[in-house]
Design a protein around this motif. Structure first.
Motif, PDB file in Angstrom:
ATOM      1  N   UNK A  71     -49.516  49.179   5.915  1.00  0.00           N
ATOM      2  CA  UNK A  71     -50.314  48.006   6.289  1.00  0.00           C
ATOM      3  C   UNK A  71     -49.514  46.716   6.367  1.00  0.00           C
ATOM      4  N   UNK A  72     -49.501  46.108   7.557  1.00  0.00           N
ATOM      5  CA  UNK A  72     -48.997  44.756   7.680  1.00  0.00           C
ATOM      6  C   UNK A  72     -47.558  44.626   8.120  1.00  0.00           C
ATOM      7  N   UNK A  73     -47.193  45.162   9.284  1.00  0.00           N
ATOM      8  CA  UNK A  73     -45.842  45.005   9.800  1.00  0.00           C
ATOM      9  C   UNK A  73     -45.867  44.224  11.114  1.00  0.00           C
ATOM     10  N   UNK A  74     -44.883  43.365  11.272  1.00  0.00           N
ATOM     11  CA  UNK A  74     -44.695  42.659  12.537  1.00  0.00           C
ATOM     12  C   UNK A  74     -43.936  43.557  13.507  1.00  0.00           C
ATOM     13  N   UNK A  75     -43.772  43.097  14.728  1.00  0.00           N
ATOM     14  CA  UNK A  75     -43.030  43.873  15.719  1.00  0.00           C
ATOM     15  C   UNK A  75     -41.598  44.119  15.257  1.00  0.00           C
ATOM     16  N   UNK A  76     -40.965  43.101  14.647  1.00  0.00           N
ATOM     17  CA  UNK A  76     -39.591  43.266  14.176  1.00  0.00           C
ATOM     18  C   UNK A  76     -39.514  44.291  13.044  1.00  0.00           C
TER      19      UNK A  76
ATOM     20  N   UNK B 121     -48.863  39.798  13.093  1.00  0.00           N
ATOM     21  CA  UNK B 121     -47.772  38.980  13.635  1.00  0.00           C
ATOM     22  C   UNK B 121     -46.888  38.361  12.568  1.00  0.00           C
ATOM     23  N   UNK B 122     -47.398  38.243  11.334  1.00  0.00           N
ATOM     24  CA  UNK B 122     -46.678  37.485  10.307  1.00  0.00           C
ATOM     25  C   UNK B 122     -45.934  38.371   9.331  1.00  0.00           C
ATOM     26  N   UNK B 123     -45.946  39.691   9.514  1.00  0.00           N
ATOM     27  CA  UNK B 123     -45.289  40.558   8.561  1.00  0.00           C
ATOM     28  C   UNK B 123     -46.144  40.763   7.326  1.00  0.00           C
ATOM     29  N   UNK B 124     -45.516  41.067   6.190  1.00  0.00           N
ATOM     30  CA  UNK B 124     -46.269  41.464   5.004  1.00  0.00           C
ATOM     31  C   UNK B 124     -46.717  40.286   4.146  1.00  0.00           C
ATOM     32  N   UNK B 125     -46.248  39.075   4.401  1.00  0.00           N
ATOM     33  CA  UNK B 125     -46.640  37.936   3.572  1.00  0.00           C
ATOM     34  C   UNK B 125     -48.121  37.608   3.760  1.00  0.00           C
ATOM     35  N   UNK B 126     -48.726  37.128   2.695  1.00  0.00           N
ATOM     36  CA  UNK B 126     -50.148  36.804   2.743  1.00  0.00           C
ATOM     37  C   UNK B 126     -50.306  35.411   3.342  1.00  0.00           C
ATOM     38  N   UNK B 127     -50.766  35.364   4.577  1.00  0.00           N
ATOM     39  CA  UNK B 127     -50.998  34.089   5.252  1.00  0.00           C
ATOM     40  C   UNK B 127     -51.919  34.338   6.436  1.00  0.00           C
TER      41      UNK B 127
ATOM     42  N   UNK C  99     -52.136  37.505  17.377  1.00  0.00           N
ATOM     43  CA  UNK C  99     -52.398  38.903  17.051  1.00  0.00           C
ATOM     44  C   UNK C  99     -52.812  39.691  18.283  1.00  0.00           C
ATOM     45  N   UNK C 100     -53.533  39.054  19.202  1.00  0.00           N
ATOM     46  CA  UNK C 100     -53.989  39.777  20.393  1.00  0.00           C
ATOM     47  C   UNK C 100     -52.817  40.177  21.284  1.00  0.00           C
ATOM     48  N   UNK C 101     -51.814  39.307  21.373  1.00  0.00           N
ATOM     49  CA  UNK C 101     -50.626  39.627  22.161  1.00  0.00           C
ATOM     50  C   UNK C 101     -49.904  40.830  21.563  1.00  0.00           C
ATOM     51  N   UNK C 102     -49.815  40.869  20.233  1.00  0.00           N
ATOM     52  CA  UNK C 102     -49.153  41.984  19.568  1.00  0.00           C
ATOM     53  C   UNK C 102     -49.922  43.285  19.786  1.00  0.00           C
ATOM     54  N   UNK C 103     -51.238  43.213  19.670  1.00  0.00           N
ATOM     55  CA  UNK C 103     -52.055  44.407  19.861  1.00  0.00           C
ATOM     56  C   UNK C 103     -51.916  44.953  21.281  1.00  0.00           C
TER      57      UNK C 103
ATOM     58  N   UNK D 297     -54.887  46.807  12.849  1.00  0.00           N
ATOM     59  CA  UNK D 297     -54.435  45.444  12.536  1.00  0.00           C
ATOM     60  C   UNK D 297     -54.764  45.146  11.084  1.00  0.00           C
ATOM     61  N   UNK D 298     -53.817  44.545  10.373  1.00  0.00           N
ATOM     62  CA  UNK D 298     -54.019  44.161   8.972  1.00  0.00           C
ATOM     63  C   UNK D 298     -54.486  42.708   8.916  1.00  0.00           C
ATOM     64  N   UNK D 299     -55.580  42.488   8.197  1.00  0.00           N
ATOM     65  CA  UNK D 299     -56.122  41.142   8.011  1.00  0.00           C
ATOM     66  C   UNK D 299     -56.210  40.867   6.513  1.00  0.00           C
ATOM     67  N   UNK D 300     -55.559  39.814   6.049  1.00  0.00           N
ATOM     68  CA  UNK D 300     -55.706  39.372   4.666  1.00  0.00           C
ATOM     69  C   UNK D 300     -56.889  38.422   4.576  1.00  0.00           C
ATOM     70  N   UNK D 301     -57.837  38.744   3.678  1.00  0.00           N
ATOM     71  CA  UNK D 301     -58.959  37.846   3.482  1.00  0.00           C
ATOM     72  C   UNK D 301     -58.769  36.978   2.235  1.00  0.00           C
ATOM     73  N   UNK D 302     -58.000  37.467   1.262  1.00  0.00           N
ATOM     74  CA  UNK D 302     -57.755  36.679   0.042  1.00  0.00           C
ATOM     75  C   UNK D 302     -56.522  37.205  -0.661  1.00  0.00           C
ATOM     76  N   UNK D 303     -56.309  36.755  -1.916  1.00  0.00           N
ATOM     77  CA  UNK D 303     -55.160  37.174  -2.705  1.00  0.00           C
ATOM     78  C   UNK D 303     -55.547  38.151  -3.785  1.00  0.00           C
ATOM     79  N   UNK D 304     -55.237  37.805  -5.045  1.00  0.00           N
ATOM     80  CA  UNK D 304     -55.540  38.689  -6.178  1.00  0.00           C
ATOM     81  C   UNK D 304     -56.255  37.909  -7.271  1.00  0.00           C
TER      82      UNK D 304
END
Length: 567
Positions: free
Chosen positions: A254-259, A283-289, A295-299, A315-322
């Motif tokens: 879960x949560x990888x950018x194209x790179x 689009x942002x990789x694994x960081x929570x942001x 995202x649509x361009x990547x998809x 697609x991975x979507x972060x809604x919050x933290x911990x």
């Protein structure tokens, strides 16, 4: 609900004959397993004695006698001697790439003690050839070792001098960085917290202490050197080897950018990808942001990444933290200071993202831990359903630590899979820490796995490695016992939420296959499916539940090829 049928069948013992329909007479198998406890995990959860495989496909499931018809001079056969043969495990939420990276770099997971962690840092300094300006990278420090405020940069400065250093915690939601890393990223007393993040500061001076939470981590990520292609390939190989060792033949990353996808694409093209993989893009990789419409361009590019064993229709979507660092979005404030952390998306924005992504035919894989974040995600899935009509996107929400009781039935109603990390559902230091910030009543409602199952929701299981153990048997044992898997007896977290073994095994096999859209290929041992199989040294149904995680994977087979064999 298409996937739900997996969890409710009664186990039937079958040792005579399952079917070999559709197999031409006279076919000779490449490999045959005999004399086993073959747990087929078909819809009836039947048992068999033998399995025959040809060209990576299962061509027979049934009795020893029936299997003999498929044995020729060149057939390899294994006498299981009563050992358990079952489908390969499917991990629905695991970070194999970064997990491999954590094993290949300075790894602090060994201890929960600050002094021992310092010793590990010093060992890394003394055994690795860091140049005077080299970045020191690593991770896996335990949040509970330092308390809610996190560790201080001074320790890293003392050990590594003026080198930039950055260590990700075991949760993946906090970074511990040195003074030089802060300087290079431009963080000082005047730097404002980014949206969705926190720069932990000294109460008197206002200076950054060296702990960064959630999206604040990206400030250092932006100046951290990117791993070389060779290093990324090595990290992926290390992670895949660990997965095979624990019997995992398919997983969602879960949560990888194209790179970050590059090593997966390369491995798939080179036929070195030893698992079926669904990558949830971001689009942002694994960081929570929070991300934007990029995202649509990547998809839209996803077909360029898809290959033989690699798919990116998610697609991975972060809604919050911990919860433990008070970065989860709650329906009610945190009890210790009446604060609350906003969700990364307001409801209207979440609705738009989910509706558009669903319309593009991709799965929305949501990180949601607090009850407010989970409700917001469920509302967005409901909006997508109302706007688009039923789809086959097979959405899921991962983690699900605190769910409001009113939202529990909605998983079944909306056909959204509940992706739990069952290993977290026993009393440990993180449960105790959570009591201090949300109170005992809410903690008592953590991880309602059985309640979701009882109301018609589909349960799937993930490790979130390297946050916690990659071994599915650790999590499966906790799901059944709700107790520490590495101790005998002890405290129980909500006994009413215990799962039966057959149902939680479904979560890690046939249910996981359904969510990955692999249910026509793997997840059960049936004629016509691919031979993704594992051999365990013990029959899980014949041993005490507290011994489940003492079982060992002896053989892991993916697509008919052995990818791991115990010494």
């Amino acid at each position: 609900m298409q996937g739900k049928q997996a969890g409710k069948s009664i186990v039937v013992i079958l040792t005579a004959l399952v079917s070999a329909c559709g197999v031409e007479p006279g076919i000779i198998a490449d490999r045959v397993f005999l004399n086993g406890g073959v747990y087929t995990m078909d819809e009836e959860h039947r048992w068999a004695q033998a399995v025959a495989i040809k060209d990576g496909e299962i061509i027979f499931v049934g009795s020893n006698e029936g299997a003999s018809d498929f044995i020729g001079e060149l057939t390899q056969f294994t006498d299981l001697e009563g050992k358990m043969l079952m489908p390969g495990f499917i991990d629905s939420h695991t970070h194999i790439l970064s997990g491999g990276s954590s094993l290949n770099r300075c790894n602090l997971r060994d201890s929960n003690d600050p002094e021992r962690i310092r010793q590990l840092l010093e060992e890394c300094r003394d055994t690795r050839n860091y140049g005077p300006d080299d970045w020191v990278l690593g991770g896996q420090w335990q949040l509970s070792a330092f308390g809610p405020e996190g560790p201080n940069r001074q320790v890293l400065d003392e050990v590594f001098g003026n080198r930039p250093a950055s260590f990700l915690d075991s949760f993946g939601h906090n970074s511990w960085v040195s003074t030089r890393a802060l300087e290079l990223s431009g963080i000082d007393a005047g730097t404002e917290n980014p949206v969705g993040g926190v720069i932990v500061r000294d109460a008197e001076s206002g200076e950054a202490t060296g702990t960064l939470r959630e999206s604040a981590m990206t400030l250092v990520d932006e100046v951290t050197p990117v791993a070389s292609a060779r290093q990324q390939a090595a990290d992926l190989a290390t992670g895949l080897a660990e997965a095979a060792r624990f019997g995992i033949t398919a997983f969602t990353e879960p949560g990888l950018s194209a790179a970050q996808l590059a090593p997966y694409v390369e491995a798939d093209q080179n036929r070195t990808l030893t698992a079926r993989v669904l990558v949830s893009l971001t689009p942002i990789g694994t960081s929570v942001a929070p991300f934007d419409e990029s995202v649509y361009e990547l998809v839209e590019q996803r077909e360029t990444f898809n290959g033989n064993y690699l798919k990116t229709d998610s697609v991975k979507v972060f809604m919050d933290g911990v919860i433990e660092t008070k970065t989860s979005y709650m329906l009610e404030p945190y009890t210790d200071d009446q604060s609350n952390f906003e969700a990364l998306y307001d409801q209207d924005t979440a609705n738009e993202f989910y509706q558009k992504l669903d319309a593009m035919g991709v799965q929305v894989h949501t990180h949601a831990i607090g009850d407010g974040a989970i409700r917001r995600a469920l509302n967005a899935y409901q909006y997508a359903l109302e706007q688009n009509g039923p789809s086959d996107s097979r959405h899921q929400i991962a983690h699900l630590q605190l769910i409001d009781p009113a939202d529990i039935p909605r998983f079944g109603e909306l056909n959204v899979a509940a992706d739990f990390q069952p290993l977290w559902a026993y009393p440990d230091q993180y449960i105790d820490l959570a009591v201090t910030v949300v109170g005992q009543e809410r903690v008592d409602r953590f991880y309602p796995i059985a309640s979701i199952d009882a109301t018609g929701g589909l349960i799937i299981g993930g490790s979130d490695w390297s946050v916690s153990s990659l071994n599915p048997l650790d999590a499966i044992e906790v799901a059944v016992t709700r107790q520490d898997p590495n101790a005998t007896g002890g405290r129980i977290h909500q006994e009413s939420e215990r799962m039966d073994l057959a149902t939680i095994l479904d979560a890690y096999t046939r249910n996981g296959a359904w969510v990955m859209k692999l249910d026509d290929q793997v997840g059960s041992i049936e004629v016509g499916k691919r031979a993704d199989l594992i051999v365990l040294d013990k029959n899980l149904f014949d041993i005490p539940t507290e011994d489940i995680n003492t079982s060992k994977v002896l053989v892991t087979m993916m697509d008919g090829k052995i990818i791991y064999q115990a010494e």
